[in-house]
Structure formats: structure tokens, C-alpha cells
Design a protein around this motif. Sequence first.
Motif, PDB file in Angstrom:
ATOM      1  N   HIS A 257       6.009  -5.328 -13.057  1.00  0.00           N
ATOM      2  CA  HIS A 257       6.340  -5.320 -11.652  1.00  0.00           C
ATOM      3  C   HIS A 257       5.807  -4.070 -10.955  1.00  0.00           C
ATOM      4  CE1 HIS A 257       8.916  -6.264  -8.262  1.00  0.00           C
ATOM      5  NE2 HIS A 257       9.378  -5.049  -8.301  1.00  0.00           N
ATOM      6  N   HIS A 258       6.070  -2.936 -11.572  1.00  0.00           N
ATOM      7  CA  HIS A 258       5.676  -1.687 -10.926  1.00  0.00           C
ATOM      8  C   HIS A 258       4.177  -1.514 -10.890  1.00  0.00           C
ATOM      9  CE1 HIS A 258       9.646   0.023 -10.461  1.00  0.00           C
ATOM     10  NE2 HIS A 258       9.938  -0.569 -11.577  1.00  0.00           N
ATOM     11  N   HIS A 259       3.558  -1.952 -11.973  1.00  0.00           N
ATOM     12  CA  HIS A 259       2.118  -1.809 -12.056  1.00  0.00           C
ATOM     13  C   HIS A 259       1.444  -2.528 -10.901  1.00  0.00           C
ATOM     14  CE1 HIS A 259      -1.707  -1.474 -14.267  1.00  0.00           C
ATOM     15  NE2 HIS A 259      -1.955  -2.635 -13.700  1.00  0.00           N
ATOM     16  N   TRP A 260       1.842  -3.770 -10.673  1.00  0.00           N
ATOM     17  CA  TRP A 260       1.203  -4.537  -9.621  1.00  0.00           C
ATOM     18  C   TRP A 260       1.547  -3.996  -8.259  1.00  0.00           C
ATOM     19  CZ3 TRP A 260      -2.721  -6.717 -11.350  1.00  0.00           C
ATOM     20  CH2 TRP A 260      -2.728  -7.335 -12.597  1.00  0.00           C
ATOM     21  N   LYS A 261       2.781  -3.557  -8.129  1.00  0.00           N
ATOM     22  CA  LYS A 261       3.173  -3.005  -6.841  1.00  0.00           C
ATOM     23  C   LYS A 261       2.341  -1.775  -6.528  1.00  0.00           C
ATOM     24  CE  LYS A 261       7.479  -1.677  -6.082  1.00  0.00           C
ATOM     25  NZ  LYS A 261       8.748  -1.447  -5.414  1.00  0.00           N
ATOM     26  N   ASP A 262       2.126  -0.968  -7.570  1.00  0.00           N
ATOM     27  CA  ASP A 262       1.337   0.237  -7.371  1.00  0.00           C
ATOM     28  C   ASP A 262      -0.093  -0.113  -6.990  1.00  0.00           C
ATOM     29  OD1 ASP A 262      -0.110   2.822  -9.130  1.00  0.00           O
ATOM     30  OD2 ASP A 262       1.374   3.111  -7.565  1.00  0.00           O
ATOM     31  N   LYS A 263      -0.622  -1.126  -7.655  1.00  0.00           N
ATOM     32  CA  LYS A 263      -1.996  -1.531  -7.341  1.00  0.00           C
ATOM     33  C   LYS A 263      -2.088  -2.006  -5.899  1.00  0.00           C
ATOM     34  CE  LYS A 263      -5.049  -2.518 -11.004  1.00  0.00           C
ATOM     35  NZ  LYS A 263      -5.034  -3.214 -12.261  1.00  0.00           N
ATOM     36  N   LEU A 264      -1.094  -2.783  -5.507  1.00  0.00           N
ATOM     37  CA  LEU A 264      -1.092  -3.292  -4.134  1.00  0.00           C
ATOM     38  C   LEU A 264      -1.023  -2.139  -3.139  1.00  0.00           C
ATOM     39  CD1 LEU A 264      -1.026  -5.906  -2.501  1.00  0.00           C
ATOM     40  CD2 LEU A 264       1.431  -5.702  -2.440  1.00  0.00           C
TER      41      LEU A 264
ATOM     42  N   ARG B 138      -2.058   0.867  -3.582  1.00  0.00           N
ATOM     43  CA  ARG B 138      -3.317   1.593  -3.534  1.00  0.00           C
ATOM     44  C   ARG B 138      -4.344   0.839  -2.711  1.00  0.00           C
ATOM     45  NH1 ARG B 138      -5.152   2.221  -8.996  1.00  0.00           N
ATOM     46  NH2 ARG B 138      -3.097   1.918  -9.862  1.00  0.00           N
ATOM     47  N   PHE B 139      -4.383  -0.461  -2.908  1.00  0.00           N
ATOM     48  CA  PHE B 139      -5.303  -1.283  -2.134  1.00  0.00           C
ATOM     49  C   PHE B 139      -4.997  -1.160  -0.650  1.00  0.00           C
ATOM     50  CE2 PHE B 139      -8.040  -4.646  -1.082  1.00  0.00           C
ATOM     51  CZ  PHE B 139      -7.386  -5.476  -0.196  1.00  0.00           C
ATOM     52  N   ASN B 140      -3.707  -1.242  -0.380  1.00  0.00           N
ATOM     53  CA  ASN B 140      -3.260  -1.139   0.998  1.00  0.00           C
ATOM     54  C   ASN B 140      -3.725   0.178   1.611  1.00  0.00           C
ATOM     55  OD1 ASN B 140      -1.935  -1.726   3.310  1.00  0.00           O
ATOM     56  ND2 ASN B 140       0.093  -1.271   2.535  1.00  0.00           N
TER      57      ASN B 140
ATOM     58  N   LYS C 164      -6.685   1.502   6.815  1.00  0.00           N
ATOM     59  CA  LYS C 164      -7.725   2.099   7.626  1.00  0.00           C
ATOM     60  C   LYS C 164      -8.089   1.207   8.784  1.00  0.00           C
ATOM     61  CE  LYS C 164     -10.044   5.390   4.782  1.00  0.00           C
ATOM     62  NZ  LYS C 164     -10.467   4.980   3.470  1.00  0.00           N
ATOM     63  N   CYS C 165      -8.032  -0.103   8.530  1.00  0.00           N
ATOM     64  CA  CYS C 165      -8.424  -1.012   9.608  1.00  0.00           C
ATOM     65  C   CYS C 165      -7.347  -1.130  10.654  1.00  0.00           C
ATOM     66  CB  CYS C 165      -8.654  -2.413   9.048  1.00  0.00           C
ATOM     67  SG  CYS C 165      -9.986  -2.515   7.944  1.00  0.00           S
ATOM     68  N   LEU C 166      -6.139  -1.156  10.181  1.00  0.00           N
ATOM     69  CA  LEU C 166      -5.105  -1.634  11.086  1.00  0.00           C
ATOM     70  C   LEU C 166      -4.294  -0.536  11.729  1.00  0.00           C
ATOM     71  CD1 LEU C 166      -3.813  -4.623   9.036  1.00  0.00           C
ATOM     72  CD2 LEU C 166      -5.388  -4.629  10.896  1.00  0.00           C
ATOM     73  N   ILE C 167      -4.443   0.657  11.267  1.00  0.00           N
ATOM     74  CA  ILE C 167      -3.629   1.692  11.887  1.00  0.00           C
ATOM     75  C   ILE C 167      -4.541   2.639  12.637  1.00  0.00           C
ATOM     76  CG2 ILE C 167      -1.986   3.526  11.486  1.00  0.00           C
ATOM     77  CD1 ILE C 167      -0.941   2.131   9.210  1.00  0.00           C
TER      78      ILE C 167
ATOM     79  N   PHE D  63      -4.275   7.315 -11.812  1.00  0.00           N
ATOM     80  CA  PHE D  63      -3.952   7.313 -10.385  1.00  0.00           C
ATOM     81  C   PHE D  63      -2.557   7.829 -10.102  1.00  0.00           C
ATOM     82  CE2 PHE D  63      -7.693   5.249  -9.258  1.00  0.00           C
ATOM     83  CZ  PHE D  63      -7.951   4.260 -10.191  1.00  0.00           C
ATOM     84  N   ASN D  64      -1.843   8.042 -11.155  1.00  0.00           N
ATOM     85  CA  ASN D  64      -0.450   8.396 -10.947  1.00  0.00           C
ATOM     86  C   ASN D  64      -0.335   9.866 -10.559  1.00  0.00           C
ATOM     87  OD1 ASN D  64       2.376   8.661 -11.221  1.00  0.00           O
ATOM     88  ND2 ASN D  64       2.326   6.899 -12.581  1.00  0.00           N
TER      89      ASN D  64
END
Lengths: 803, 214
Positions: free
Chosen positions: A535-542, A544-546, A552-555, B55-56
Motif C-alpha cells: 500500500h505504502h509503496h504505491w502511494k509513495d510512487k503516486l 512522486r509522480f504527482n 507542475k501543470c496544474l498549480i 527516493f526515501n
Amino acid sequence: MGAAALRALPWALLLLLGPLLPGQRLQADATRVSEPTWEQPWGEPGGITAAPLATAQEVHPLNKQHHNHSAEGHPKPRKAFPVLGIDYSHVRIPFEISLWILLACLMKMGFHVMSSVSKVVPESCLLIVVGLLVGGLIKAVGEKPPILKSDIFFLFLLPPIILDAGYFLPLRQFTENLGTILIFAVVGTLWNAFFLGGLMYAVCQIGGSGLNHIGLLANLLFGSIISAVDPVAVPAVFEEIHINELLHILVFGESLLNDAVTVVLYHLFEEFANFEQVTIIDMVLGFLSFFVASLGGVFVGVIYGLIAAFTSRFTSNIRVIEPLFVFLYSYMAYLSAEIFHLSGIMALIASGVVMRPYVEANISHKSHTTIKYFLKMWSSVSETLIFIFPGVSTVAGQHYWNWTFVISTLLFCLIARVLGVLVLTWFINKFRIVKLTPKDQFIIAYGGLRGAIAFSLCYLLDYEHFNMRDMFLTAIITVIFFTVFVQGMTIRPLVDLLAVKKKQETKRSINEEIHTQFLDHLLTGIEDICGHYGHHHWKDKLNRFNKKYVKKCLIAGERSKEPQLIAFYHKMEMKQAIELVESGGLGKIPSTISAVSIQNISPKTLPDSNALSALSKDKEDEIRKILRSNLQKTRQRLRSYNWHTLVADPYEDVWNQMLMKRQKMQQAELQLQNAYLTVPANRIDSPTMSRARIGSDPLAYEPKPDSENLPIITIDPASPQSPESMDLSNEVPKGCGGLPPSPEEDEEGLVMRPKEPSSPGTDDVFTPGTSDSPSSQRMLRCLSDPGPRQEPEEGEPFIPKGQ
Amino acid sequence: MGSAQSVPPEMRALAERTGFTSEQIEQLHRRFKQLNHNRKTIRKEDFDTIPDLEFNPIRARIVHAFFDKRNLRKAPAGLAEEINFEDFLTIMSYFRPIEMDMDEERLESFRKEKLKFLFHMYDADYDGIITLQEYKNVLDELMSGNPHLEKESLRAIAEGAMLEAASACMARTGPDEVYEGITFEDFLKVWKGIDIETKMHVRFLTMEAIAHCY
């Protein structure tokens, strides 16, 4: 006394309503005018006229009559000019709508005045009762009460409530429990629908001559209508019982997400009812359509959300219409989804969830407040109206009461819900870390309230194919009444009885935020070490992507790089500053920090009293000169604001002053040493404050008038973070959340982010200041530590030792 | 199953001590071997081979926590050079999820253990107190992924946080009393609002997706 008057008011209003309606008869010379008015604007002839069909006929003769009337008017003999006349018909519709809404609001107000009743009975129950009474009253007068058309409900009353729910959805808990919520919403609703439909079919077969003709499909349709937990009734009741967050989000999330299932099932069975035969292919297609409806709805919502976020990036010059963008884009998402029979509710929620983080980073503080309050206001009014109308319609509508049908519906609804929750929880608990206890399960089952959506869906049913519609309606109304009244009223004592965990009322503190983030990173790290893509791994990836691409685009501008912690800190500081302003001024410190000051936590801050010496005379003069010149410059700048650049600017100006004031005072208070120069202990009257006061005169902002306005040099030499040092380096206030000035570190002291020129047009709270003349730089150095210095630097005497 | 080494005889003892099931222990053992490249112990450098850890922002602290003698329950201070499988399991046991059948006392001690682990991560100099400076260091690390940040803001946040903690923990302070730092009891108080036992856990149940090391 006042309470009694307030209580009387709604009834007075009702009495007004009564004679007003018959008054129509005299004017328009037609009978039964009241009810066509509800139908007329929206009642296109082939449209979904839910009201009794008979009235459709009446509209036409009425029109003709009007025409005749006006046609006849021409050859009338000339009469005197009417000084005062009555022409009600052309304001009739808005007038009556406003009257209804006003009535709803007065009711709400009345309930809160009668606190003894509202403690026991949830508001929704009271509103339904009021609806019943009003309906009864209108009927007694002899008019036909207006009936809520499904169009109005789905197009105007429902979206604000759903948008309010979706926009302020606590995303963290929602995503953590998403699996559970989805299972409850989808599987649970399906189970309910089929179980109930099937059982009712069985009952109908057995139940005697009155019921035998109701086919399986009709029953399944009925089951699907009534099985959905209502997103209006559930929050209405749950808000008041303050249950713990997990349960709240489970039931609430379920009520929001099950719309997809309901929509699909409803359309499915409705279509099937037209078919001669239902084949396997149809069923497969139906199954597919579920995915299309839900995912399509989400997709539409996400698209609109992204567009809205993108739009908000450019609104820095027209702050006033920012809230409109949020509302309009969301509403368009809802309507667009409804065009394709996708789940409009999911579109609405998806768009709210997606646009929120970006929009909030872009819009001004005032717009944020506006959005919040408008949404709350609209959803509140909607909810009130939604609850009043079933009451009215109960009295007005045609009913067909069949004991067997109704009672068995009620019974099986409850049984289905309980069974569903039990089975699903057993299944879900295998995958959950935090298991759901039996207490939780009971609350979830008990909280499955049905409400007005079921009611309106039933109204949409076509009479031709479903001639037992009235019976369905009666049964649905009964179930709604039962769940809202009985379950709604008893859930609160039950929660207390079972000692269910309540919501913790603690405010989120900065400590919690830090710890939560720390924990997130820690857990992600441990997962990586374990090699477990959790769970945390994917959340972290998301995340980072965000951060890398999407933000950068939206703010707009530099805010895209602002990490969450900083943003949170700013918000908190802002809130505290506002509190300070509202609570009346500089003298008080918010109680949270009153007992402790900076001195206490950094022992090195104990200043050395012996090192103090007076500022030399010319330094004083220099200080005075600079302060005065700054004061004048700022005064001019503040006056240049015009209407379009928003009055908010100087107000936020002052807030920032307040922020800085507060911080300064934390440090200045409870200090041992007094300044050599005058320091009024509680009211440090810095030029900033006076500047704000004087400068904002034209805009009529009145801060505390309790200080002289010429700058008294109130420098507190004991603390290097003296009030003046930061003021000198900027004329435009810095939106830096009250950072204590430490000019040694940077040239400018308080800049939060890379320097940006601040124009009067930008209502950007976080505008950094512009660097000033070299003299002020020198001033900085003078008042604080000479030169840059490594940490820890606070607490150093501002006159270095040895001078 | 691939581990023909020392696991089976001590397994039961390990299982008892750390609370893992034998499958979990086996899976963790597999991971352990991946990390240590078939040597017996792990050193700090071995953690660098995990790609996702880069990355952490608090990577250093996490690795540090593995070698912290306090967490390994060996000594009140100091760092171990290398850890064996047993130590690895000990550290991992801090992240076990709670079970429904735990009684109040066990739950409480479990919670305290987890919080102690966290506390040790903050308190880098082993003195049992989180001072303002240590807190600031934590914040610096947390925000190290944002190079645009000015130090001022972090300082302000750290100070604000400390003030909050201090005011929660000290009833009334005169101006010359000094609040040293957050002790473990204060730390417990700060975390009272958050259900740490439900948050601080990693799913050891399914570990099919084993990440690769270099």
C-alpha cells in the motif's frame, strides 16, 4: 420569548400560504391553479410528469383562458391609470419557490432553537414531520400540494449535496478503506437488490390475488430501487452522532458509491421490462454496463476535475469568480455523465476529489472560504427540501396500501441488510489488518438508511409498464419513514449504549502532521526493505509522480513546489492569525501557546543581560528615518488598490502582520529582560501595525485603535528576532506564516520561496517582499547578529558581546 | 525452503519471541539472504542495494534504526556493526499488525514498543530526550526532497511543533524554566490521539512481489 416568536413564525407563514393560493382563483379566474405552477416551467409535454396525469389536461384550458382574457382586453373602455395594482401571476413561480425555501430555512432555524427536541430527534425526522404537516395543511385548505418532480430532485436538489460530500471527502481514510467500501457498495447492494427482489416475488406469488400479477422483473426493479443506502439520509443522521471516523467513512462511502450499481440496475430492469424475453446476452451486457457506468462516470469526473484544476491556474487576476469554476465544472461533470446514463454521482465525486488539491493550491483564501460555505449552504437547503417533500407527497400522492407487500418489504429489507453486512464482513476481515468488530458491523447494518433517492426513482417509473407503481411507492415511503424515524432516532442512544468509539475532537496539530509524514516514509522504507510492494509503496510512487509531473501543470507558479507540510503549517498559522484578529487584538495570545514561549524550549536563548547596551544615538535616528520612509511608501501603495484587485489584499496584509505579531509576542512575552528602548509589554507597536492601520483606512478596516500611530521605536534588543528587523526588509508583507526573522541566514530574512515581484493585483498571500535599499540591509545587520551564522542562532544577544 | 542454513532448529524459538508465523519467518529469511548476498550478516552498505529506498528522504534514519542497539535490545546506546537474521526479525517485529485476540495489557505494551521504536528514530544522541535540535534535524531530513525550501520555514515549524508539545506537556512554566526536550512520556502524550497500533504495520501476509536488489 424570542423562541416562542420564532416558533410561531413558520406557522404564520403557512397561514399566509393558505389564503394566497385561493387568492389566485379570484385573479386568474381559473380553478386549481396551484399545482400547474409547479409543472409549468419544467413540464414539457412528453417529459417526466410525475404528478398525476390529470393535471396535464388542466394546463391547456388554463392557457387558453389566459389568451382569451388578454384578447378580450383590447376593446375595453379606457380606465384611469392604476396607481397601485396587483399582478401576482408573473412573479408567481419564483415567489413560491422562494417561499418554500424560506419555509425550509425557518424550520431549520426553529429546530435549533428548540434544543430539547433536536437532541433526541434527528433533524431529518423533524423535517419529514413538517412536510407532513404542511402537506396536510395545504390539503385541508383544499389545494393540491405540490409534488416533487424527479427532474427537480435529480437535477437541482441532489448535486449540491453530493458535491459537498465529494469535495470534502477525507481522502486519506477513504483510500485506506477503499476496498472495504467498494465491496459493501457493490456486492452489498447487488445482494440486497436480488435478495429482496427474489423474496418479494415469492411473496407476490403466494400473497393473494392483489399481488399475483407482479412479475419477477418488476420485483427485481423494486428491489434495486429500495436497496440503495441513501447518500442524503446517511450523512444527515451520521453527522449528528459523531461516530468514529472509520465507521463514518465506511457507511458514508458506501452510500456514495452504490449509486453506480443502482443506476445500472434500475435502467437494466426498466429496459428488460420492455423486452419480451431476457436472454443471456442481455444479462452479460447488463453486467458489462455496470463497469461502463461506474468507470465511465469516474472518467468523466476526472476529466472535468483536471480541466477545472488547469483553469484555476490562471485565475490569479480574477479571484472573484474562482468559486464559480469549481461549481460549474462539477455540475457539468454531473450532467455530462447523466447524458450517457453513466453514474452522475460518481462523476461528481471524482471531479471534486481530483480538482481539490490543485484548486486549493491555486485559489485565494477567500475563494476557498466561499466555496466551503456555499457548498454547505446549498447542500443544507437541498437536504431540507429533500426531506420536506416526501412528507408532503405522502399526503398528496395516491397510495395503494397492501399490508402483505409493505410489511414484507420492510422485514426483508432489514434482514437483507443484516445478512449482507455479516457475510461481507466475514469475508472482508480476512484481508483487513484492522478488523471490523461485531459492534462495528451492527452500526454499519443499522446505519443503512434509505431515503429520497429511492423515492424519486420510483416516481420516474412509467405508469404503463408498471401499473403497480403506487403500491411500490407506498412501500418505499413506509420503508423510508421507518428507517429514518426508527433507526435514525435510536442510533444515537444505541451508539452510546454500545460504547462505540466516537470521533476524536482534537484538532490536527503540526506535531501530528509531522509524525504522520514521518511514519509514511518509514513504512514505505520498511516495505521496500521487505521487498513488499504494498500500500505504502504505491502511494509513495503516486505521490512522486504527482509531484514531478502533475503538479507542475496544474498549480500556478511557485506553489507547485511547496511540500505538504509547509502548506499545512501556513494554513494553521493563518487560522490562528485570523482567530487572533477576531478575538480582538494584539494583547492576547492563543491559549495553546500561552504557557510556553521560545525561551523555554531553547535554553540557549537565555540572553545575557549584561551584554545589553544602548543603541547609539545615530543608530536610533537612522532607524527612525527608515521606518518613517517605509511607512509613507506603504501608505501610498495600499491606496492604489482598486475594486478589481480585491479588497482582500490589505486584509490579508493585516493578517500577515498579525501572524508576525503573534510570533513576536510569543518571544517577547515572558522575557526576563526589558528592552532599553520603550517596550510596552503587551502591545508592541511596530510600524508594521501602524502602517497597516493607517494604510488600510481607505478600505475601512479597523484594527484595534489602541495605539499611537507614529512609530515608537520599540526594539527589543534581548531577542534578535526583533520586531523591526523584518519589517525593514519588506514593505509588502510577507506571507510566510509568522516566521521569526533571522536575517543572518538570508539576505531577506523571511522569504519562503524564490523571490517574486509582488504586484498589487495578485492576491497571493505568499508574496515575498522585495529587497530594500542597502541602508535597510545594514539596518538588519545592526539589529541582529552581524553576518550569517550557523544554527543555532536564536537567542543570541543582538548586540554581540564585546561591543 | 531454500535456506538450508540455521533456520529450522531455532525457528520455533524465533517464532515465539518475535510473534511471526513460520511462513513469515521463512519469507523474511529469503529476503534476508537476498539482501546479504549469502553472507551471514547484513551491514549498512547492503541496504544501499535496494533501489526503491533511494527516493526515501529518511533513508539514512531507517537504516540507522536497524542497527540501533536500543531497538535490538542489546544495549542502551550505540550502533551495531552488523546484524544477523535474528536481529533482523527483531526489528521487523515492531511492524507486526495487532491481532484481534490481544488483551488490553498486551495491546498497551505492543503500542509502547512501537512508539519506542519511533522515539529512538527521533532521538539520535541516545539521551532519551528529543531536543529542539534533533527535531529540526528530523524536519530537515523529511524535507530534503525539496531543495527550494528555505531553512527559515523549517526552523519555524520545528519551533512551533516543540512549542505545541511543550505546552501540552508542561502545565505552567515560568519564564526561566527550561524545557529540555520531549521525553518518552511526552512523546506518548503527543501520540495519544493517533492509533499507532493500527497505522504502524506492514503486511507480511503476502509477499509474492519480492523486489529485486542490484
